[in-house]
Write an enzyme that holds these catalytic residues in place. Sequence first.
Site, PDB file in Angstrom:
ATOM      1  N   VAL A  77       0.908  -1.148   0.000  1.00  0.00           N
ATOM      2  CA  VAL A  77       0.000   0.000   0.000  1.00  0.00           C
ATOM      3  C   VAL A  77       0.950   1.201   0.000  1.00  0.00           C
ATOM      4  O   VAL A  77       1.545   1.526   1.018  1.00  0.00           O
ATOM      5  CB  VAL A  77      -0.949  -0.010   1.223  1.00  0.00           C
ATOM      6  N   PRO A  78       1.130   1.832  -1.162  1.00  0.00           N
ATOM      7  CA  PRO A  78       2.294   2.670  -1.441  1.00  0.00           C
ATOM      8  C   PRO A  78       2.297   4.067  -0.810  1.00  0.00           C
ATOM      9  O   PRO A  78       2.216   5.088  -1.508  1.00  0.00           O
ATOM     10  CB  PRO A  78       2.272   2.752  -2.971  1.00  0.00           C
ATOM     11  N   CYS A  79       2.466   4.138   0.493  1.00  0.00           N
ATOM     12  CA  CYS A  79       2.505   5.441   1.162  1.00  0.00           C
ATOM     13  C   CYS A  79       3.710   6.268   0.718  1.00  0.00           C
ATOM     14  O   CYS A  79       3.715   7.484   0.888  1.00  0.00           O
ATOM     15  CB  CYS A  79       2.441   5.289   2.679  1.00  0.00           C
ATOM     16  N   HIS A  80       4.707   5.626   0.107  1.00  0.00           N
ATOM     17  CA  HIS A  80       5.844   6.379  -0.427  1.00  0.00           C
ATOM     18  C   HIS A  80       5.419   7.287  -1.585  1.00  0.00           C
ATOM     19  O   HIS A  80       6.141   8.215  -1.929  1.00  0.00           O
ATOM     20  CB  HIS A  80       6.972   5.436  -0.869  1.00  0.00           C
ATOM     21  N   ARG A  81       4.246   7.059  -2.148  1.00  0.00           N
ATOM     22  CA  ARG A  81       3.758   7.868  -3.271  1.00  0.00           C
ATOM     23  C   ARG A  81       3.004   9.125  -2.818  1.00  0.00           C
ATOM     24  O   ARG A  81       2.495   9.862  -3.652  1.00  0.00           O
ATOM     25  CB  ARG A  81       2.838   7.030  -4.160  1.00  0.00           C
TER      26      ARG A  81
END
Length: 181
Positions: free
Chosen positions: A144-148
Amino acid sequence: MNDFGQSRVEWAVVSSDIGPLLLAATAHGLVNVVFHADGPVREKALGQLGDRLGAELVESASGRLAEPIRALTTYFAGELREFGLPLDWSLCAGFNRQVLRELATGVPYGTVAGYGDLAGRVGQPRAAQAVGAAMGANPLPVIVPCHRVVESDGGLGGFGGGLETKRRLLALEGVLPEPLF
């Protein structure tokens, strides 16, 4: 499946381009990814996971974790853009779950979204700070790409895995240039 299988969490530590990751899965899907999962970090994460889920923890890199491990390996090789793994959302609830589900489906590989933008997408346009808290509480980073999620002025914002890890993930996805050294 019997009660034993439902209350068992399989876990493994796998190496990655951003350091060791602890992966954990229930009968429902991948439930947790933890950065920098060496020694004390691993032990603390496993203790918290067992307490929160009330489950028996079993180390295993096969079974429930075989597909997540394969998917992460393929992702870090630059060959996978969408995970499509079954996820167990039991470690988050309410607003955080709503934001993380929107992030998982609405911010594709190679793109970024602002904290305020994500807040607006879930119908809470003034909740940018709460979105930041949801990112910090994300039990499934990378998948779940919280880096985005970045600041509206283009700044990276925070990141539970450290800003260098965030930079490396965004570079892998082509959002930032690769570091020179």
